[in-house]
Scaffold this active site. Structure first.
Site, short mmCIF file in Angstrom:
data_model
loop_
_atom_site.label_atom_id
_atom_site.label_comp_id
_atom_site.label_asym_id
_atom_site.label_seq_id
_atom_site.Cartn_x
_atom_site.Cartn_y
_atom_site.Cartn_z
N GLU A 166 76.92 27.57 -13.79
CA GLU A 166 75.55 27.59 -14.27
C GLU A 166 75.48 27.13 -15.73
O GLU A 166 74.53 26.47 -16.15
CB GLU A 166 74.96 28.99 -14.12
CG GLU A 166 74.76 29.43 -12.65
CD GLU A 166 76.04 29.78 -11.91
OE1 GLU A 166 77.08 29.97 -12.58
OE2 GLU A 166 76.01 29.86 -10.66
N HIS A 171 71.69 39.91 -5.75
CA HIS A 171 70.76 38.93 -5.17
C HIS A 171 69.33 39.43 -5.26
O HIS A 171 68.48 39.03 -4.46
CB HIS A 171 71.09 38.64 -3.70
CG HIS A 171 72.47 38.15 -3.46
ND1 HIS A 171 73.54 38.96 -3.29
CD2 HIS A 171 72.95 36.88 -3.38
CE1 HIS A 171 74.64 38.23 -3.11
NE2 HIS A 171 74.32 36.98 -3.17
#
Ligand SMILES: Cc1ncc(C[n+]2csc(CCOP(=O)(O)OP(=O)(O)O)c2C)c(N)n1
Ligand SMILES: Cc1ncc(C[n+]2csc(CCOP(=O)(O)OP(=O)(O)O)c2C)c(N)n1
Ligand SMILES: [Mg+2]
Ligand SMILES: [Mg+2]
Lengths: 412, 337, 337, 412
Positions: B60, B129
Site C-alpha cells: 500500500e 476487514h
C-alpha cells in the site's frame, strides 16, 4: 545482566580518539571495471554491484571504458559547480552560526554525486533529491539567490516560509521538493517514471537517498515497483558512510554493498567512486540511456564520505574521529577533478584560484541580494495571510475563518 | 436513468472518467485483470488497457507513493486500497507527502490522487476487514475525506473526487455495496434497485464534496450520520415517535457546518452515530463543533452512538454494531433530557 | 532531591528501569553510542551494554515490529522514535499489531512496549519536526497515550509506562525539554531548575497513567491542557483577571474524566488548548465528553484554542503556535458568554 | 488513449481458457545442489538462491547431500500430518459452504511447507505463521478440535470470538497469532529472535509469508534487521505462484527468484522444492543449525502452488486456467511422499487408505466434539461480557461503562 548476548552489534572501525580506518571499503583500480552494453541482462553484470567503477586514477588520469570523455568546456563547468556548491555551503554554514538562518545541512565531500549526475541527464528529466543534493540545483543553473531566500524564509522564499532551510524545490527546473521524512522521494520518483512510460514520453526520473535511509520501507517499495514495471528511473544511494551517528553497518552495509540489493530484484546495479565526477557522470549517462531505451531501472551506489557534520544541530566529534575525513581513501571530489584537469593541461592553479574567487564573489553578491528580500528578522516579510493558502487548492471556509481569527490577534 | 448498486455506480464513475480524461489511471491490488475483489473495477482494464488500469504489488505504501509521482507528472490517479484496514502501511506517504505537497511547495507541486478504500463492518470480516478509520484522516490537514451512503452519491462524489486537484480519501461502506442495510442482519437483504438513490444516471454528473444532505426532515432531534449509518438512522426514525431530522454528513473534510448547525438550531437536540470507535472518533469533532456553534439552542447533551472502544470483533458483530436499538434509546434519552 | 530538566528526568527513568529489570531494553535511531539526538539516552549504552541499549537502522516500522517480537519474548522494550513526525512509517505495526495483539489472542500474547516520541513545536523545526499526533493515537483502542508537562511527571510517567503491560505511546513535548515555556519566544529561556516540578527524586517513584492533575485551582473557568500548553495556560492565568482552574490532562488514554468533569461542574466553563491542529484533534474528544457529562453545568460553549488547520509552518511559527494571547482571548470570550 | 505506453506489465503464462504453462519455473535435478557447511559465508553460496534444492526425484527416490535421512517412523508421522492438514481443509471448506463457519482458507498443495519445517525445528522455537500454515499446528500436535472451535467462534474459541476463522494462535505450542495484515509477522519474528540472542537463549524464530506479501515494507524490515543483528531466525517465503488474482510476477518474480532478495542483504538464501517434504525438512534443519550456532538468519523460498482458491470468497477460474494445478511440475506433496515411502518399502497403498480413513474419522469426531462447544448459531456461546476484555490488561472505566450500556440493551 550477566547474560551472554549473541546479538551482533555492528561496530564502526573507529570511534573518537581512534585512528581512522577505512580498510573495510573495497576499492577497484581505476579503469578496471567493464562497461556492459546498456541493454545487458542484469544477471550478466552482477559484479558491477560489488566492484567500484572508477575513472580517475591516483595520478589523476582518466582511464578505461567508463571514461566519459568530457570536453574541456564540460570539465570547467563541472568544476565550477562543484566549487559553487562547496562555497555556498561554507557561506550558509557561517550564516547559520551567526543566527541569520535557523538550520543548515552541507554536502561537503559529496558534491560530485549531484553535479556529475545532473550534467549527465536531460533538462526534461525529473529529479527527486534528498537534502544533501543541493548541487542538482546549481548544475541546472539555478540562481543561488533563490536558494538563499528559501533558507531565509524571506519574502521570495519559494516555499513561502513553510519549510526549514534547504528543503528547496524548483518546478520549472524539474527538481522535486524535499521532505523531512527520509526516503519518501524514492518510490515517488518511480511513480513519476511510470507515468512517463504510461504516456510514452522520453523523460526519465532520478532519485537520491542516503545509505541510512535504505532501511526505510520506501526503498523497498521503490525497488519493487521499479522492477515490476521496468520503470525508466535511476535510483541513487549516496553511501556517505554515516547516518547521523550510526555508520553504514547499521543499515546493513557490513556484509554487502548497498548496490548489491538491486540484483535480487532484477535491477541493474552499479557501485561507483562517488568522489570521481567522471565515474558519476559516465554511470549516470549509461543508466539514463538504459532507462530511455526501455531497458528499465538502474540502482547506483555512490561511495563517498560525509565530510561535515550531519547538520548544524550535530557534533560528529562525539561519535567518530575528528579527522576521519582526511583518511578517506577516495579523496576530495573537487581536488581530484582539478588535478585531473591540470594533468590534462586544461587547467592551472592560478585559474583555479581565480575560479574560487569568482564564485566567492558570486556567493557574496547573492547573499546581499537575498537579504534585500528580507530575513526571519528583517523585512520585507512574507505575508501572514499565506499561512492558510495551499493547504488546499481553494481555501475552505474553516480556514478562512481561522485566518480571520489570526489576523484579529495580529491587529491587537 | 439506470438502476445500479454501489459497486456498479463506482464502476460507472471510473469508466466515465477513464473515458473522458486520458490522464486518469487506476492502480491497486487485483484491480486490473480480475476487476477488484469487490468487482468495482470490473471490465475497466479490458476497456482501457493495462497501462490505465494497473495491477499492483501488495504494498500500500508503494501504491500511494507511486500515485504521488504520477500525479506530479500530470496524471490523475485513483488508488484502490483493498480494505481500509490495510491503509496504514501507506499512511506515511498519505500524511507526510500527499497531504502536504501543495503546502510545502507553495502550490508548485501537487498530486490529485483519489484513494478509494472499502470500510466498515457488518460483513463478518472481523477486526481487519471492518474498520472505519475516517476519524484519523479527518485530522490530517490537506486531505479531503468523504463517504457516500447511496449509489447516486457514490458515483457523483467519486467523479468529484477524481476531478478534484486536492487529494481525496474516499471511503466506501462495503456493507451497503449491494443494498441499503438498516442494521438488522436477520431481515432479508434489500437491493439498491428498490431504493430511490439506486437510480443513477448513466452519464456524467457530480455531487459536490463539502456538502451534507438532509435526508429526512424532522423537528425533534437532529441525527448526524454517514455511510451505512444513514440507513440505520432512517429505519430507526421511521419506527420512532421521535420526529428526527437526519443529515448525511457525506463529506468529513471539508465539513458542511452550516447545514449541521441550521438543523440543530431548529431541533435543539443532536445525536451522532458512526461505526468507528467512539473515543476520538469523528463524532467527537461533530459534537465539539455543534456545541460550539449551537450552544444556546441545545436542550440536551449531544449524544454519540458509536462502535464500542474495542477492536472490531468477529463473533459479537451485532452486539458491536451501532444499530437501531441503540440509536432509538439515544433518541429517547435526548428527548427526555 | 535532585534538580533535573526533562531530558535528565527521562534518562533517569530509563537508567533506573534498566537497572531494576534485566528485561528492559532500549532501541532506536542514534540512541546507543551517541545517546540520542536529544541526548535522552546518554550514557545508558556505556552503562548497560550494547545489547540493552541498541542503535537501530532507520526504519520506524522495523523498530516497532522488532519490539513487538521482543515483547512477546518477555522483554520490556522502550522504542525511541526520533521525532513524532516520523512515527507514521511504523503506524501499521502500532495500530494493527501492537494495539490489537492482546485482544486478538484473548490475552495469550501481549507486548509491553513503550514508544517514546518527542512531539510539538516551538523549535523552528518546520512541518516535519513539530507535529503533535496524539489525537490519532488516542483513537486507537488498545493503546495508552500520555504526555508529561514537567520533569517530575516525565520520570514518573515513563516508569509507569515501562512497567505497564499494555503498550504506551509516550509523547515528549520537546519545547520544554530544557525548561518550561510559556509561549513567548522573546522572553529569555527559563530552566527547569527554577520550577518546582524540576525537583525530581533520584530514585524510583511513579506517576500513575490515567490521572489528570489540577495544577491551578480556580473558580471561573476550567482550562484543559497538556504538554507545553500547561505552561502557556499557567502564564496566561497568572496575568488574567479570570480565575482559571488549570488541568493537566497528562493521560489521553485512559482519560481521567472524573477530574475533568468535577472541575467543569464547579466552574461551568471550559477552554481546551493544544498545539495539534484543531479539526478532529484530541480537543474534540475532550469537548465532546465534557459537554456530554457536564451539559447542565455549562454556561458557555466549550472553546478550543489549537494549532490552525494547516501544516506546521517554519516562518510563521509564532502566528501558528497557540500562545497566551489566543488563550486569553478565549478566556474572555467564555466569560462574557 | 492512442499513447504508446512503455510501462511493462507482467503477464502470467496462462489465463482462463489457455493451456497451463509452467515453463518459467526453473527446476534443478533432485540431489544436484550442493549442501554447504552451516557456517559458510553468504557470498560462497549465492547460487543456492537461484537453484532449487530437491531431494525426491521423479522415481521417488531420495537423493543427494540434502537427503535428511528421516527414519520410517518420522516419515509416517510426516505423512499423517500432511493428510490431516488436507482432510481438515476439505472438511472445513464443506462446513463453510454449508454456512457453519463464516470463512475459510485452505493450504491445499502446499502442506509440506509447514509440516516439513515444523518437524525440523525444536519445540522451544517460536513460529510466526501466515494464514496458510495451519500445518504448523498439526505438526506440533495440536488437537484439531481447538482449531475447529476457533473457526466456529464458539465457547472454546482460543480467540474468544475476536478473529475470523483460521486466525489461530497457540501460546503453549509456541505458535504466534495470525494477523489480517499481511507480512507483519516477519519483522516481529526477527524481534523475537533478537530477544533470544539478547537473552543468550538457544531458541530461534521462524516466520512465513506469501510471495505476494514480500512487496510489503515488513519484508524489507525483517531482512534488514535480521542481517544487521545477525538474528537467529528463519524467514520463509512461500511462493505458491499466486496472490489472490495476481501471479508471482507482480511481486517481482519475473526476473529473479524470491530467495535472490536475500544475498543482497548478506543473508544466506535457499530456494527449494516446496512440494518435497524432505527438501523442506533438510533445509530448515540446516537453517536452524546455522541460526543456533550463531551464524545468523536464513531466507528460504519454497516453490509451490496454491492448488485451491485463495479463500472461500475467491473464484480462481476468473483469472487462471481451471486445471492449472494438474500441470504443476512439482506435483502434489502428499502423493510424492507417499510414493517415496512405497518405493522405499515402508508403505503400501492399503496402509495409506487406512491412514486416510483414520484421519477422516478423527476429523469427523473432532468436528462433532467441536460442535458440542457451540457455533455462531447454537450454544453454548461465548459470554458477551468478553467483548470488552483484553483491550487492555485491566479493563478501564470507559469500557466498563460501555459494557454496562451494552448489557442494558441486551436485557431489553
Ligand atoms: C522517517 C524519518 N526517520 C528519521 C529521520 C531523522 N533523520 C534525519 S537525517 C537522518 C540520517 C539519514 O542518514 P542517511 O540516509 O545516510 O543520509 P545522510 O544524512 O548521510 O545524507 C535521520 C535518522 C527522518 N528525517 N525521517
Ligand atoms: C496489508 C494487506 N494488504 C492487502 C491484504 C489483502 N490480501 C489478503 S491475502 C492477499 C494475497 C496474499 O498473497 P500471498 O502473500 O502470495 O499469500 P498467499 O495467499 O498466496 O498464501 C491480499 C492482497 C491484506 N490482508 N493485508
Ligand atoms: Mg549517510
Ligand atoms: Mg502467494
Amino acid at each position: 545482566m550477566a547474560r551472554k548476548s549473541r546479538l551482533h552489534i555492528p561496530h564502526p572501525p573507529a570511534r573518537p580518539g581512534d585512528r581512522p580506518d577505512f580498510g573495510y571499503v573495497e576499492i577497484s583500480e581505476a579503469g578496471e571495471v567493464d562497461r556492459p552494453e546498456v541493454n545487458s541482462r542484469v544477471k550478466h553484470m552482477e559484479s558491477l554491484a560489488h566492484d567500484m567503477v572508477r575513472v580517475l586514477d591516483d595520478q589523476h588520469a582518466a582511464l578505461g571504458p567508463w571514461n566519459p570523455h568530457l570536453d574541456t568546456h564540460e570539465l570547467q563547468i563541472a568544476l565550477r559547480y562543484l566549487v559553487l556548491s562547496r562555497v555556498f555551503d561554507e557561506r550558509m554554514l557561517r550564516m547559520q552560526r551567526q543566527g541569520n538562518i535557523s538550520f543548515y545541512m552541507q554536502s561537503t565531500g559529496e558534491e560530485a554525486v549531484s553535479i556529475g549526475a545532473a550534467m549527465a541527464l536531460q533538462p526534461s528529466d525529473m529529479l527527486f533529491p534528498s537534502y544533501r543534493n543541493s548541487g542538482l540545483h546549481f548544475a541546472r543553473g539555478r540562481n543561488p539567490v533563490d536558494l538563499m531566500c528559501q533558507c531565509l524564509s524571506n519574502s521570495k522564499d519559494m516555499c513561502k516560509g513553510r519549510q526549514m532551510p534547504i528543503m528547496y524545490h524548483w518546478a520549472r527546473g524539474k527538481i522535486f521538493s524535499i521532505s523531512g521524512n527520509l526516503g519518501t522521494q524514492f518510490p515517488q520518483a518511480v511513480g513519476w517514471a511510470m507515468a512517463s512510460a504510461i504516456k510514452g514520453e522520453d523523460a526519465i526520473a532520478a532519485a537520491w537517498l542516503g545509505e541510512g535511509s535504505t532501511a526505510e520501507a520506501d526503498f523497498h517499495h521503490a525497488l519493487t515497483f521499479a522492477a515490476v514495471y521496468q520503470a525508466p528511473v535511476i535510483l541513487n544511494i549516496v553511501n556517505n558512510q554515516w547516518a547521523i551517528s550510526t555508520f553504514q553497518g547499521f543499515a546493513g552495509g557490513e556484509r554487502r554493498s548497498f548496490a548489491a540489493r538491486g540484483p535480487g530484484y532484477g535491477i541493474a546495479s552499479i557501485r561507483l567512486d562517488g568522489n570521481d565526477l567522471l565515474a558519476v557522470h559516465a554511470v549516470t549517462r549509461w543508466a539514463a540511456e538504459r532507462a530511455r531505451t526501455g531497458n528499465g531501472p538502474t540502482l547506483i551506489e555512490h561511495v563517498t564520505y560525509r565530510a561535515a557534520a550531519h547538520s548544524t544541530s550535530d557534533d560528529p566529534s562525539r561519535y567518530r574521529p575528528k579527522d576521519e575525513w582526511r583518511s578517506w581513501p577516495l579523496g576530495d571530489p573537487i581536488e581530484r577533478l582539478k588535478r585531473h584537469m591540470i594533468v590534462q593541461g586544461d587547467w592551472t592553479e592560478a585559474r583555479h584560484d581565480k575560479l574560487v574567487a569568482d564564485v566567492r564573489e558570486l556567493v557574496d553578491e547573492s547573499w546581499k541580494e537575498a537579504l534585500t528580500h528580507g530575513s526571519m528578522t528583517e523585512g520585507p516579510f512574507l505575508d501572514k495571510y499565506e499561512l492558510f493558502e495551499d493547504v488546499f487548492k481553494d481555501i475552505p471556509t474553516h480556514l478562512i475563518s481561522q485566518r480571520e481569527q489570526m489576523l484579529g490577534f495580529e491587529e491587537d | 436513468m439506470a438502476r445500479m448498486n454501489m459497486i456498479q455506480a463506482l464502476n460507472s464513475a471510473m469508466d466515465l472518467m477513464l473515458g473522458r480524461d486520458p490522464d486518469v489511471v487506476i492502480i491497486g491490488e487485483d484491480v486490473g485483470y480480475f476487476g477488484g475483489v469487490f468487482r468495482c473495477t470490473e471490465g475497466l482494464q479490458r476497456k482501457y488497457g493495462e497501462h490505465r488500469v494497473i495491477d499492483a504489488p501488495i504494498a500500500e505504501g508503494g501504491i500511494i507513493a507511486s500515485t504521488i509521482g504520477m500525479g506530479v507528472h500530470g496524471l490523475r490517479p485513483v488508488a484502490e486500497i483493498q480494505f481500509a484496514d490495510y491503509i496504514y502501511p501507506g499512511i506515511d506517504q498519505i500524511i507526510s507527502e500527499l497531504a502536504r505537497l501543495r503546502y510545502r511547495t507553495a502550490g508548485d507541486f501537487f498530486a490529485p490522487v483519489t484513494i478509494r478504500a472499502p470500510c466498515g463492518g457488518g460483513i463478518r470480516g472481523g477486526q481487519t476487514h471492518s474498520q472505519s478509520p475516517e476519524g484519523i484522516f479527518s485530522h490530517v490537514c490537506g486531505l479531503k475525506v468523504v463517504m457516500p451512503s447511496t449509489p447516486y452519491d457514490a458515483k457523483g462524489l467519486l467523479i468529484s473526487a477524481i476531478e478534484d486537484d486536492d487529494p481525496v480519501v474516499f471511503f466506501e461502506p462495503k456493507r451497503i455495496y449491494n443494498g441499503p442495510f438498516d442494521g438488522d442482519p436477520d431481515k432479508p437483504a434489500t437491493a439498491w434497485s428498490s431504493h430511490p438513490k439506486g437510480e443513477v444516471p448513466d452519464g456524467y454528473y457530480s455531487v459536490p464534496i463539502g456538502r451534507a444532505e438532509v435526508v429526512r426532515e424532522g423537528e425533534d432531534v437532529t441525527i448526524l450520520c454517514y455511510g451505512t449509518m444513514v440507513h440505520v438512522a432512517e429505519a430507526t426514525a421511521a419506527r420512532s415517535e421521535v420526529d428526527a431530522e437526519i443529515i448525511d454528513v457525506r463529506s468529513m473534510v471539508p465539513l458542511d457546518v452550516g447545514t449541521l448547525t441550521k438543523s440543530v438550531e431548529k431541533t435543539g437536540r443532536c445525536v451522532i452515530i458512526h461505526e468507528a470507535t467512539r473515543f476520538s472518533g469523528f463524532g467527537a469533532e461533530l459534537a465539539a463543533t455543534v456545541q460550539e456553534e449551537c450552544f444556546y439552542y441545545l436542550e440536551a447533551p449531544i449524544t454519540r452512538v458509536c462502535g464500542w472502544d474495542t477492536p472490531y470483533p468477529h463473533a459479537f458483530e451485532w452486539e458491536y454494531f451501532p444499530g437501531q436499538k441503540r440509536l432509538a434509546a439515544a433518541l429517547d434519552q435526548v428527548m427526555s433530557a
